[in-house]
Design an enzyme around this catalytic site. Structure first.
Site, PDB file in Angstrom:
ATOM      1  CB  ILE A 137      -0.907   0.062   1.187  1.00 29.06           C
ATOM      2  CG1 ILE A 137      -0.208  -0.132   2.294  1.00 29.06           C
ATOM      3  CG2 ILE A 137      -1.843  -1.033   1.303  1.00 29.06           C
ATOM      4  CD1 ILE A 137      -1.116  -0.175   3.549  1.00 29.06           C
ATOM      5  CG  ASP A 138      -0.057   4.340  -2.601  1.00 31.46           C
ATOM      6  OD1 ASP A 138       0.619   3.703  -3.247  1.00 31.46           O
ATOM      7  OD2 ASP A 138      -1.324   4.643  -3.101  1.00 31.46           O
ATOM      8  CE  LYS A 139       6.685   9.067   3.031  1.00 30.96           C
ATOM      9  NZ  LYS A 139       7.479  10.090   2.694  1.00 30.96           N
ATOM     10  CB  THR A 141      -2.466   4.039   1.800  1.00 27.68           C
ATOM     11  OG1 THR A 141      -2.657   4.845   0.523  1.00 27.68           O
ATOM     12  CG2 THR A 141      -3.598   2.981   2.052  1.00 27.68           C
ATOM     13  NE  ARG A 237      -3.131   8.256  -3.932  1.00 31.33           N
ATOM     14  CZ  ARG A 237      -1.774   8.502  -4.112  1.00 31.33           C
ATOM     15  NH1 ARG A 237      -0.862   7.725  -3.874  1.00 31.33           N
ATOM     16  NH2 ARG A 237      -1.510   9.823  -4.152  1.00 31.33           N
TER      17      ARG A 237
END
Length: 305
Positions: A137-139, A141, A237
């Site tokens: 998962i993104d930084k 998130t 997103r």
């Protein structure tokens, strides 16, 4: 330093040297090769050249390739929020601001650094940079990730990702008031050709499917539950932005000027479900919304609609 010498075939007369080299070294990017030229690592007929040099038939090119960087990821004593752990898997709740695994320019403070300190044995399938990492998962998130401790578990979990049987449910705060109570977004995604940081909807890209359902509507925002059928980079997103409802706090795909002071997109991986690699039983885990997210929702509930 590895040196390679070759002579230019007459068929490439007049072609730029940097473009030509990308055809010779297919695993190297044009920007990487341009960097070597700037450093003087590419010599033609005994002379330094520039990236826009036009080749002539039978030019002799000598290129010096640096030895590949041997990477070693160091364990770091970073606190982990472990939801579940056994001999096969670790289920963790990742905080906002933490990168999942090391990457160029960011080799410390990642989830992998923390995992290596906590657990000496992680799966080796993804190499030294991403040991144990099944999905990311993104930084900015937050939320749940499952990590594999051995290769057998990794393969078993990866197969569930591939056949879309792993349950992944996110909570997201979207800009605007969604009219429909639920919907599905089925739009292909690929790396943006003009901005490599971004992902875009591209015809011919990889299929990406997001299901969403409204949980709560506020004055100018909507809390939605997003369930991933596929798991592409930045999928939620980009998909939410594509229907006119980018995530609150997402300056990359949403509004550059944000109303609320946030450190990133309001996106939380809330629920994760999978079949355990050795128990062969379905297991499901949930995590509470991070404090910044829940406090923002409380604030929104007090706004006059």
């Amino acid at each position: 330093m590895e040196e390679t010498i070759f002579v230019v075939d007459e068929n490439f007369e007049g072609e730029r040297v940097d473009k030509y080299l990308t055809q010779v070294f297919k695993d190297k990017s044009r920007s990487y090769l341009q960097g070597l030229i700037e450093k003087g690592n590419v010599i033609i007929n005994g002379k330094d050249i520039k990236s826009n040099y036009k080749l002539r038939s039978y030019d002799e090119i000598k290129i010096s390739l640096p030895e590949p960087l041997k990477l070693k990821v160091e364990p770091e004593n970073i606190e982990l929020d472990i939801i579940y752990e056994d001999k096969d898997v670790i289920v963790v709740n990742k905080p906002q601001g933490m990168v999942v695994h090391p990457a160029p320019g960011n080799y410390n403070g990642t989830l992998v650094n923390a995992l290596l300190y906590h657990c000496k044995d992680l799966s080796t399938i993804n190499g030294v940079i991403r040991p144990g990492i099944v999905h990311r998962i993104d930084k900015d998130t937050t939320g749940i990730l499952v990590v594999a401790k051995n290769d057998k578990a990794h393969i078993f979990l990866s197969e569930q990702l591939k056949n879309h049987s792993m349950k992944r449910e996110y909570y997201a705060l979207a800009e605007g008031r969604l009219k429909e109570d639920r919907g599905m977004i089925d739009r292909p995604l690929a790396r943006d050709k003009k901005d490599r940081i971004k992902i875009s909807i591209v015809e011919g890209g990889r299929r990406a499917v997001t299901h969403y359902e409204v949980i709560e509507r506020f004055k100018s925002t909507t809390l939605v539950r997003c369930v991933l059928e596929t798991g592409r980079t930045h999928q939620i997103r980009v998909h939410m932005a594509s229907i006119g409802h980018p995530l609150v706090g997402d300056s990359l795909y949403g509004f550059k000027k944000q109303k609320y002071k946030l450190d990133g997109q309001t996106l939380h991986a809330k629920t994760l479900g999978f079949i355990h690699p050795t128990k062969n039983e379905y297991m499901e885990f949930t995590s509470e919304l991070p404090l910044y997210f829940s406090e923002l929702l409380d604030k929104l509930r007090n706004e006059v609609v």
